[in-house]
Design an enzyme around this catalytic site. Structure first.
Site, PDB file in Angstrom:
ATOM      1  N   TYR A  20    -111.318  78.552 -57.062  1.00 25.61           N
ATOM      2  CA  TYR A  20    -111.732  78.868 -58.429  1.00 25.61           C
ATOM      3  C   TYR A  20    -110.599  78.705 -59.411  1.00 25.61           C
ATOM      4  O   TYR A  20    -109.449  79.002 -59.091  1.00 25.61           O
ATOM      5  CB  TYR A  20    -112.216  80.318 -58.516  1.00 25.61           C
ATOM      6  CG  TYR A  20    -113.721  80.423 -58.599  1.00 25.61           C
ATOM      7  CD1 TYR A  20    -114.369  80.066 -59.770  1.00 25.61           C
ATOM      8  CD2 TYR A  20    -114.469  80.873 -57.532  1.00 25.61           C
ATOM      9  CE1 TYR A  20    -115.748  80.148 -59.852  1.00 25.61           C
ATOM     10  CE2 TYR A  20    -115.848  80.958 -57.609  1.00 25.61           C
ATOM     11  CZ  TYR A  20    -116.487  80.591 -58.773  1.00 25.61           C
ATOM     12  OH  TYR A  20    -117.842  80.671 -58.863  1.00 25.61           O
ATOM     13  N   ASP A  39    -108.024  89.244 -56.620  1.00 37.73           N
ATOM     14  CA  ASP A  39    -107.146  88.107 -56.876  1.00 37.73           C
ATOM     15  C   ASP A  39    -105.825  88.485 -57.534  1.00 37.73           C
ATOM     16  O   ASP A  39    -104.845  87.765 -57.410  1.00 37.73           O
ATOM     17  CB  ASP A  39    -107.876  87.064 -57.721  1.00 37.73           C
ATOM     18  CG  ASP A  39    -108.814  86.227 -56.854  1.00 37.73           C
ATOM     19  OD1 ASP A  39    -108.485  85.998 -55.690  1.00 37.73           O
ATOM     20  OD2 ASP A  39    -109.874  85.813 -57.342  1.00 37.73           O
TER      21      ASP A  39
HETATM   22 CU   LIG Z   1    -118.619  82.373 -59.241  1.00 48.47          CU
END
Ligand SMILES: [Cu+2]
Ligand SMILES: *[C@@H]1O[C@H](CO)[C@@H](O)[C@H](O)[C@H]1NC(C)=O
Ligand SMILES: *[C@@H]1O[C@H](CO)[C@@H](O)[C@H](O)[C@H]1NC(C)=O
Ligand SMILES: *[C@@H]1O[C@H](CO)[C@@H](O)[C@H](O)[C@H]1NC(C)=O
Ligand SMILES: *[C@@H]1O[C@H](CO)[C@@H](O)[C@H](O)[C@H]1NC(C)=O
Length: 668
Positions: free
Chosen positions: A404, A316
């Site tokens: 997320y 990420d």
């Molecule tokens: Cu997770």
């Protein structure tokens, strides 16, 4: 992670600051992030350079401060180092590493990167890629066949990783799509079975496959918006600081209690804490602790080896930019009402400065916890009770990488500790499945995940957050020490006790000595300054205390994602300071082949020299039903705690809380 920041959101956040920025003050510290005016200068210099002028296509992928060497930063009051910007750009399908002298408005170097890997993806190219399937006839047909309205389809970008392909790589990305429409929680309604491969340099679909697929999971029960429900909320609380804030923001420096540190934003790293020093009341001096600390990489591999999922091994930071995806913070929700906010600026694909408003918040936390206490019942007829409530200072950034959300905190304590916490929340990455009940999963068949709702399998995965921690304990030259706890037998038999433990101190002489798999042997891990001793003669130091269960990568050594992230076999590494070794998975991570990682940097000597500590917080994530439709915060972290750094408890002389509660029922 899955990403689909909408194009419209992009255009709203893209603020043209060119004109305004000329009035902003010249940045005043060598580690300050580039100002909008400086980003504009960098753009002007590069766009008028021969590389940009002669290229048919040119895109800025990263623009950030090319930080001066530490020696220059530490002596900058005597001699100001030049302000330089590092630019990673793509020109006619080549990656250029450009350095601009911002003060001179001059391009001072241009290097073509010929090795493996590509720079961070731009937000703009991802926005372009996710719109491609919607006008691609085979995809339109696949959607129609599934009985889904095209207008409800939203797509996201998934980096493809590297799986041993030889030869010249291309910048390719998988685009996967979801169904919104009846829910805003599109991530839990994937369109399975469809694989769309996009070539980013050509910006077109180069491969398309539609396999037999399970149904799209239902929308029912997936909405996470509390605002749509009429809940009996409890009464709102309040944060009162009648005497005002206890901290000062001075440019990029923050001062609070006995702490002073510098904060900066970077598109790749996100929040960077620099030059953290703690004031020592007994020595009447400020002492260095952390030269620079930031998230170096965040690796999230999924554990389903089917065609549509095996490549989902996301970096990420290096692929997407941990700072680029930072989310503006919501006052009184993301941070308490007494918080102050700081904006960040990055460069868009066109090089123009883009404002990320309220990217960090800073606030004093009155946690309701105790900093220290003691009750003395020992004196007959007397009671002494002393309690100091804990107050600390927190700096926060939230990176919302598609599905997320990562809440990252740096908490400074008057005790001299720095606590780092990372919390996961948001939406799980799920796969459509035929199963509607766990009993339908045949025994012996690996579902690769947990069934959280009908037709909804949340796939097993990991999160590994690796921190770069350039500790400078009371000076730059430090040594890494393992204080191992050694079980020992009592010999001689003069007492009935048979065993005890003692401490064996090992100084790491090489990088190889300093690799630690936490939990394998009981040990305390310290960074000490062997050149500075306390009055008692102990080397001054800080120790790393993990507040998480250690989690190492479980992938096979010869698996490609493991080659790219081999540093995840250990939770702690130590390297000698090197300004260019910032990124645990390398500078160019998209399509990387693991030739520029923390693991492969050479075997060097690290005793009594300037060292950098690398620490990974890991989570093996087996999803549970409570993680659906949105996941409550799951936290991990570590503490950097003074260990023979002060002569005694620094709270005895701190004014952080302003109060110690004293009770004394003493005999007259
Ligand atoms: Cu997770
Ligand atoms: C799911 O069910 C459909 C329809 O019965 C079938 O064609 C398909 O093969 C099944 N998929 C899986 C992964 O079991
Ligand atoms: C507190 O600071 C004073 C000097 O300001 C010093 O004399 C004293 O030793 C300190 N006490 C502790 C416990 O640190
Ligand atoms: C600094 O790091 C870079 C990248 O790993 C490496 O090429 C270079 O040799 C290092 N410099 C020193 C002095 O070790
Ligand atoms: C720090 O370490 C470097 C490299 O090992 C050495 O050259 C230098 O003399 C050291 N400085 C001090 C103050 O010990």
């Amino acid at each position: 992670m899955v990403r689909s920041r909408m194009a419209s959101m992009l255009s709203i956040s893209v603020l043209l600051l060119l004109l305004l920025s000329w009035f902003t003050p010249i940045s005043s510290h060598p580690l300050d992030p580039l100002t909008p005016a400086e980003i504009a200068t960098v753009r002007r210099v590069i766009l008028s350079s021969p590389i940009a002028v002669s290229s048919a296509s040119f895109a800025f992928h990263y623009v950030g401060l090319d930080e001066p060497d530490k020696a220059q930063v530490l002596s900058w009051l005597h001699r100001r180092p030049p302000r330089r910007a590092l630019v990673l750009a793509r020109a006619d399908s080549e990656t250029h590493e450009l350095v601009v002298d911002v003060g001179l408005a001059a391009l001072i170097s241009d290097r073509v990167h010929r090795g493996a890997g590509f720079p961070i993806l731009t937000l703009e190219e991802q926005a372009a890629a996710v719109s491609l399937p919607l006008s691609y006839p085979p995809f339109v047909e696949s959607v129609r066949r599934r009985g889904v309205a095209l207008a409800d389809v939203v797509c996201s970008t998934f980096t493809k990783g590297w799986f041993g392909e030889a030869g010249r790589a291309r910048r390719r990305l998988v685009v996967a799509c979801f169904v919104a429409g009846e829910t805003v929680n599109l991530y839990v309604r994937p369109i399975e079975g469809v694989t769309v491969l996009v070539d980013l340099d050509e910006m077109r679909i180069v491969e398309y496959r539609d396999r037999v697929a399970p149904p799209v999971p239902k929308a029912e029960g997936t909405d996470y918006r509390a605002s749509t429900k009429n809940l009996p909320w409890s009464k709102p609380g309040a944060v009162l600081q009648p005497a005002g804030k206890g901290f000062q923001v001075d440019g990029h420096f923050i001062r609070w209690s006995n702490w002073e540190f510098h904060l900066s934003y970077d598109a790749r790293a996100g929040l960077i804490v620099s030059l953290a020093s703690v004031h020592d009341a007994q020595k009447s001096t400020s002492r260095r602790v952390l030269y620079r600390g930031f998230v170096s990489e965040l690796f999230v591999p999924y554990m389903d080896p089917v065609e549509e999922w095996y490549f989902r091994t996301f970096f990420d930071s290096g692929e997407y930019g941990f700072g680029l995806w930072a989310s503006p913070l919501q006052p009184a929700a993301d941070c308490p009402a007494n918080a102050e906010y700081i904006d960040g600026y990055y460069a868009g694909q066109d090089g123009k400065p883009v404002k990320l408003p309220q990217v960090f918040c800073i606030f004093e936390r009155n946690s309701g916890d105790v900093a220290w206490r003691h009750t003395e019942f020992g004196f007959p007829g007397q009671l002494i009770r002393e309690v100091e409530p804990e107050v600390s200072l927190v700096v926060r950034m939230v990176a919302a990488l598609g599905n997320y959300d990562y809440v990252t905190d740096w908490e400074f304590k008057a005790s001299g500790s720095i606590k780092v916490v990372v919390s996961l929340t948001g939406i799980l990455e799920v796969k459509g499945t035929n199963y509607t009940h766990a009993d339908q999963i045949p025994a012996g068949l690996d579902p690769h995940g947990s069934l959280l709702a009908e037709n909804t399998m949340a796939i097993y995965h990991d999160h590994f957050i690796t921190y770069h921690l350039d500790l400078d304990i009371d000076g730059s030259n430090n040594t890494f020490v393992k204080s191992k706890l050694k079980p020992t037998r009592v010999t001689g038999g003069s007492v009935p006790r048979r065993s005890y433990w003692t401490v064996v101190r090992e100084e790491a002489k090489t990088e190889a000595d300093a690799r630690v798999e936490m939990g394998s042997v009981p040990a305390e891990l310290l960074v000490v300054n062997p050149n500075k001793k306390t009055k008692m003669g102990n080397a001054v130091g800080y120790r790393l205390i993990s507040n998480s269960a250690p989690a190492a990568s479980l992938l096979a050594d010869d698996d490609y994602p493991e080659t790219r992230a081999g540093y995840l076999k250990k939770q702690v590494w130590v390297t000698p300071y090197n300004k260019s070794e910032k990124w645990a998975a390398g500078l160019y991570v998209d399509n990387s082949r693991g030739d520029d990682t923390l693991e492969i940097w050479s075997q060097r000597t690290i005793e009594n020299t300037d060292i950098v500590l690398w620490h990974t917080i890991g989570f093996h994530h087996i999803p549970y039903q409570e993680d659906f439709p949105v996941m409550p915060l799951l936290s991990g972290g570590f503490e950097l705690r003074p260990s023979n750094f002060f002569e005694s408890n620094p709270l005895m002389n701190s004014s952080a809380t302003g109060q110690v509660y004293t009770t004394c029922t003493c005999i007259a």
